[in-house]
Write a protein that holds these residues in place. Structure first.
Motif, mmCIF file in Angstrom:
data_model
loop_
_atom_site.group_PDB
_atom_site.id
_atom_site.type_symbol
_atom_site.label_atom_id
_atom_site.label_comp_id
_atom_site.label_asym_id
_atom_site.label_seq_id
_atom_site.Cartn_x
_atom_site.Cartn_y
_atom_site.Cartn_z
ATOM 1 N N THR A 145 128.910 -32.479 89.184
ATOM 2 C CA THR A 145 129.137 -33.163 87.905
ATOM 3 C C THR A 145 129.828 -34.502 88.101
ATOM 4 O OG1 THR A 145 129.171 -31.112 86.611
ATOM 5 C CG2 THR A 145 130.321 -33.006 85.673
ATOM 6 N N LEU A 146 130.858 -34.554 88.946
ATOM 7 C CA LEU A 146 131.596 -35.801 89.180
ATOM 8 C C LEU A 146 131.895 -35.939 90.655
ATOM 9 C CD1 LEU A 146 133.068 -38.316 88.063
ATOM 10 C CD2 LEU A 146 135.115 -36.877 87.826
ATOM 11 N N PRO A 151 129.142 -40.066 88.212
ATOM 12 C CA PRO A 151 128.537 -38.788 87.858
ATOM 13 C C PRO A 151 127.441 -38.380 88.821
ATOM 14 C CG PRO A 151 127.757 -40.522 86.398
ATOM 15 C CD PRO A 151 128.827 -41.131 87.254
ATOM 16 N N ILE A 164 125.732 -35.550 80.774
ATOM 17 C CA ILE A 164 126.740 -35.520 81.840
ATOM 18 C C ILE A 164 127.873 -36.492 81.537
ATOM 19 C CG2 ILE A 164 125.818 -37.254 83.467
ATOM 20 C CD1 ILE A 164 126.416 -35.277 85.727
ATOM 21 N N ILE A 168 131.779 -35.341 81.269
ATOM 22 C CA ILE A 168 132.847 -35.959 82.061
ATOM 23 C C ILE A 168 133.908 -36.553 81.138
ATOM 24 C CG2 ILE A 168 133.388 -37.848 83.641
ATOM 25 C CD1 ILE A 168 130.596 -37.357 84.910
#
Length: 206
Positions: A145-146, A151, A164, A168
């Motif tokens: 995800t990060l 991202p 996404i 975040i």
């Protein structure tokens, strides 16, 4: 409670392509018991990192094949249950047509080694993508995800860039800036190091 780390190598395949990858496998617990986050590629290598500790759970941040390819072998070797968000079942079935997993959801907790991991549903890279926040350690495990630098990828099936970014922004960037981000691939970072670049990610991805 502490974090140990194994890097495994293999491939990621989706949408007709295959790429060589190295994955971070995170082992969280103490000298007696652990959970394993993202059982990638090589169960024997992961078992070497675990040693003689009991495995309380196998936790998957999402079900892309590189993150779950050792899940069944590791579960069979340790008698631990595999946990995954049910929104990623379509991806799980590409690897394991018949094997089952236990569902995890937003707000679920796992206690190990005197500390707690809290599930955060962060879709975008995959519909069932989650992160595991360990407030006792000041750490979050973000899967894909990060990353250090922005991202995770959203150019393949079952992913979405706007989603996404929302995940975040609303979930991860709300954590304390000193929170260490342990990622699915590559180097770790912090929330504080990544937060100032949010607009750059949006501009780059639009």
């Amino acid at each position: 409670m502490r974090v140990d780390h194994v890097v495994t190598s293999g491939t990621f395949s989706l949408d007709g392509g295959t790429w060589e990858v190295e994955n971070n496998v995170w082992i969280v617990g103490d000298d007696r018991e652990v959970v394993v986050i993202d059982p990638a590629h090589d169960a024997d290598e992961i078992l070497g990192g675990i040693g003689d500790r009991a495995v309380r759970a196998i936790l998957c941040t999402h079900a892309h094949d590189d993150h779950i390819s050792a899940a069944e072998d590791l579960a069979n070797a340790t008698d631990a249950r595999v946990y995954l968000h049910p929104a990623d079942e379509v991806l799980w079935r590409m690897v394991y047509p018949d094997a089952e997993f236990d569902p995890l959801h937003e707000g679920d907790t796992f206690t190990v080694g005197g500390g707690t991991l809290v599930v955060m549903h962060t879709p975008g890279h995959a519909p069932g993508a989650v992160c595991f926040h360990a407030p006792d350690l000041g750490v979050v495990f973000t899967g894909d995800t990060l990353f250090a630098g922005g991202p995770g990828a959203t150019g393949r099936s079952y992913s979405d860039f706007d989603t996404i970014i929302d995940s975040i922004t609303e979930r991860l960037l709300a954590l304390p800036p000193e929170t260490v981000v342990h990622t699915g691939h590559g180097d770790s970072t912090t929330i504080g190091a990544e937060a100032p670049h949010r607009q750059e990610w949006i501009t780059r991805g639009s």
